[in-house]
Scaffold this motif. Sequence first.
Motif, short mmCIF file in Angstrom:
data_model
loop_
_atom_site.label_atom_id
_atom_site.label_comp_id
_atom_site.label_asym_id
_atom_site.label_seq_id
_atom_site.Cartn_x
_atom_site.Cartn_y
_atom_site.Cartn_z
N ARG A 1 10.04 6.92 -4.55
CA ARG A 1 9.30 5.66 -4.56
C ARG A 1 10.04 4.59 -5.35
O ARG A 1 10.08 3.43 -4.97
CB ARG A 1 7.91 5.87 -5.14
N SER B 1 -2.38 -1.82 -8.96
CA SER B 1 -2.37 -0.97 -10.15
C SER B 1 -3.59 -1.23 -11.02
O SER B 1 -3.89 -0.44 -11.91
CB SER B 1 -1.08 -1.19 -10.95
N ASN C 1 2.54 1.86 -3.25
CA ASN C 1 1.60 2.23 -4.30
C ASN C 1 1.28 3.73 -4.26
O ASN C 1 0.79 4.29 -5.22
CB ASN C 1 0.32 1.41 -4.14
N GLU C 2 1.57 4.34 -3.10
CA GLU C 2 1.37 5.80 -2.99
C GLU C 2 2.42 6.51 -3.84
O GLU C 2 3.49 5.98 -4.10
CB GLU C 2 1.54 6.24 -1.53
N ASP C 3 2.09 7.73 -4.24
CA ASP C 3 3.05 8.49 -5.03
C ASP C 3 3.88 9.34 -4.07
O ASP C 3 3.34 10.23 -3.41
CB ASP C 3 2.28 9.39 -6.02
N PHE C 4 5.15 9.02 -3.90
CA PHE C 4 5.98 9.87 -3.03
C PHE C 4 7.38 9.97 -3.62
O PHE C 4 7.78 9.15 -4.46
CB PHE C 4 6.02 9.34 -1.59
N THR D 1 -10.31 -1.48 -1.79
CA THR D 1 -9.03 -2.11 -2.07
C THR D 1 -9.05 -3.61 -1.76
O THR D 1 -8.70 -4.44 -2.59
CB THR D 1 -7.92 -1.42 -1.23
N TYR E 1 -11.87 5.46 -5.99
CA TYR E 1 -11.50 6.18 -4.76
C TYR E 1 -12.07 7.60 -4.76
O TYR E 1 -12.55 8.08 -3.74
CB TYR E 1 -9.98 6.24 -4.61
N ARG F 1 -10.12 6.74 4.78
CA ARG F 1 -9.11 5.87 4.21
C ARG F 1 -9.34 4.41 4.60
O ARG F 1 -9.13 3.51 3.82
CB ARG F 1 -7.70 6.30 4.66
N ASP G 1 -8.61 4.42 -10.28
CA ASP G 1 -8.53 5.54 -9.35
C ASP G 1 -9.88 6.20 -9.10
O ASP G 1 -10.16 6.71 -8.01
CB ASP G 1 -7.56 6.61 -9.87
N LEU H 1 0.84 -1.20 0.00
CA LEU H 1 0.00 0.00 0.00
C LEU H 1 0.87 1.25 0.00
O LEU H 1 0.61 2.20 -0.73
CB LEU H 1 -0.93 0.00 1.22
N ILE H 2 1.93 1.22 0.82
CA ILE H 2 2.82 2.39 0.88
C ILE H 2 3.52 2.59 -0.46
O ILE H 2 3.58 3.70 -0.99
CB ILE H 2 3.86 2.21 2.01
#
Lengths: 431, 290
Positions: free
Chosen positions: B97, B178, B91-94, B203, B185, B195, B182, B88-89
């Motif tokens: 990554r 993936s 998959n986040e955009d940061f 999810t 959500y 969340r 989106d 999950l982490i």
Amino acid sequence: MLRLGDRAETRRRRKHFHGSETMKALKKALLVAGACLLSASAAEAGTVRVTIAEYSKGTGPYFEDAAKAFEAANPGTKIQIEVVPWDNLQQKLTTDIAAGANADLSIIGTRWLLDYVSQGVVAPLDSYVTPDFKARFIPTFLTPSIMNGHVYGLPIAASARAMYYNNDIFKKAGYDSAPATWADFKTAAEKIKATGGGVFPFGMQGKEIETDVYFYYAMWSYGGDIVKDGKSGLDSQAAIEAAKLYKSFIDGGLTEPGVTSYNREDVQNLFKQGKVATVITAPFLSGQIKKEAPNLNYAVAPIPAGPTGDQGTYGVTDSIVLFANSKVKDEAWKFLDFLFTTDQRTKFDKVEGFLPVNAEEAKNPIFADDRDLKVFASLLPKARFAPVIPGWEDIAQTTTNALQKIYLGQGQIEPTLKEAAAKIDETLSKK
Amino acid sequence: MTRAFTPYILILPSFLLAAAIVLWPVEEIVSLATHDVNRFGMLRDFVGLANFRSLLADPDFWTSLWRTLIWTAGVVLGTLIVSMPIALILNEDFYGRGLARILIMLPWAVSLAMTAVVWRWALNGESGMLNSALRDLGLMDHNIQWLAQASTAFPMQILIGVLVSIPFTVTIFLGGLSSVPDDLYDAAAIEGAGRWDQFRLITFPLLRPFINIAFVLNTIYVFNSFPIIWATTQGGPANSTDILVTYLYKLGFRVGRLGDAAAVSLIMFAILLAFTILYVRLAMREEAAA
């Protein structure tokens, strides 16, 4: 027991079972590919395939050189060396032999030899061994490879065991030489422990290969035997005394903690680091110390004696054997003959740190004047070899399991040893 | 008539291939398991189920079987639980990554046996990294002999098993994540879902097939996994960390009882087969119901 004459019978049954030659060929091809890609090339005439156990980094290069020297002197014969790690040797041989894809010559532990002989897998060497050839050997080392009066293997590697001790640590505790008996050793161990410094007096092995042998050192000192009159000696008074002795070392904090997590190499490493004051092991540790811990002030002494003065060391040989299904026996023998010349033996034993098996070679100052090897050689008259019994590995495993239970405090000494002895008796009575 | 035959002819080549690499070895093992076999694999007399009987009478077999179940359940469930938040982490955009993903995947590139050997060193009582790290952190004042007894060795082995299974499992989960659109959500956010609700209601249900796959594949790998336990303890001390594969190896190649060893591997095969069939059935029924 399956004698040589019965092999045709065995072959017939196998053939019958697998149905057709195609199936057999397919099986062979697949098994060989799985077992070892190297051995896939079928033996051509004049090619001798040799399976070698890797004792050290020097083993492979030594045999490659020996093969080259031999080929130069014997044009037309090719030697093909396959080096296998010692731990995988038993497994590789089992798979190769099962598939009929074994080499012509192989190194095996002499303690496995009986199983090989009784299954008719190895060929007797009597027709090749002349009295002159026999005279090259120190008899103590050739004897274990002789069964029912036939020579089935030649001692390619020989070793014995003695106690290495750290001079500096012993000096600090007030000792100039190693204690001669287990009782003295225990007093010395208490004193070493009292001097502090995080040093453990007795490096004890409690895991993996030869954990059983590490126990036999003490058992022999108390007058015990591995097998006596066809019965296990593990429930004898000597074994019980020896187990009590080791357990008292463990419980008294005189060994490294957690002995069941230390195999032979681990304990040797502790000795090289100066963390244990003693370890019982083979001559090759001297070579390792020279390279890895050249400043370590150590000496070699006999394993301590028991209350009645009994003392034991373990004599071990590995044999090189000729397989019964080899098609190039004469060429293979020539290579053996070459390997066992004084010159070749000296080179090999120097590389590996093994004891000389060749009488002429033993006189060489490299061995005769070596401070450590002298001690090992002096112990040989008292050396005990693995008894000639079937299922040695099975027995070793049962013994090791029982010892680990005792060391961990999960089993009372007497009942645990008795139970193991009963299991070993059962193994001994099979075939 | 031709129509009826065509499909069979078409699958014949792949069936033959499968037969050669799956069915034929099974047939070989069955023959080993039902004969008196010497240590070099030569078949002697047919003995029927005698090898199985001697196996079932061996208490070590039963303890190894039981331990295999604990081992498999521990590693597989542990892996799924740890991998889910990691996926999950990732998959986040940061920022960074890509690097984080590579770091998580890297252990996969190292062979399992090698990892296990490194851990064996790390767990060494006197000179191991784990002990010295724990001491430096002031968490303990004496060395723990991790591999000396099963009570510490086996949990550590399960832990190592979890660590090495994470990269594969995270990869599967990332693939699953993936595929979740989106806009689901976005819509949920507009409806006021937090969340946790998004995870619980969107999810997780959409990831179900991927979790199923990860569960089945991991179970098959872990049940049969040899290197971790062999490299750290060889199933010892006193067989107390043996699982079925290590028990089988010792039986076959140490003791030389190839017939019994073949019987163990047939039993393992049967367990895995039964498990897989059962699980696929359940998963399919669920899907049909959903």
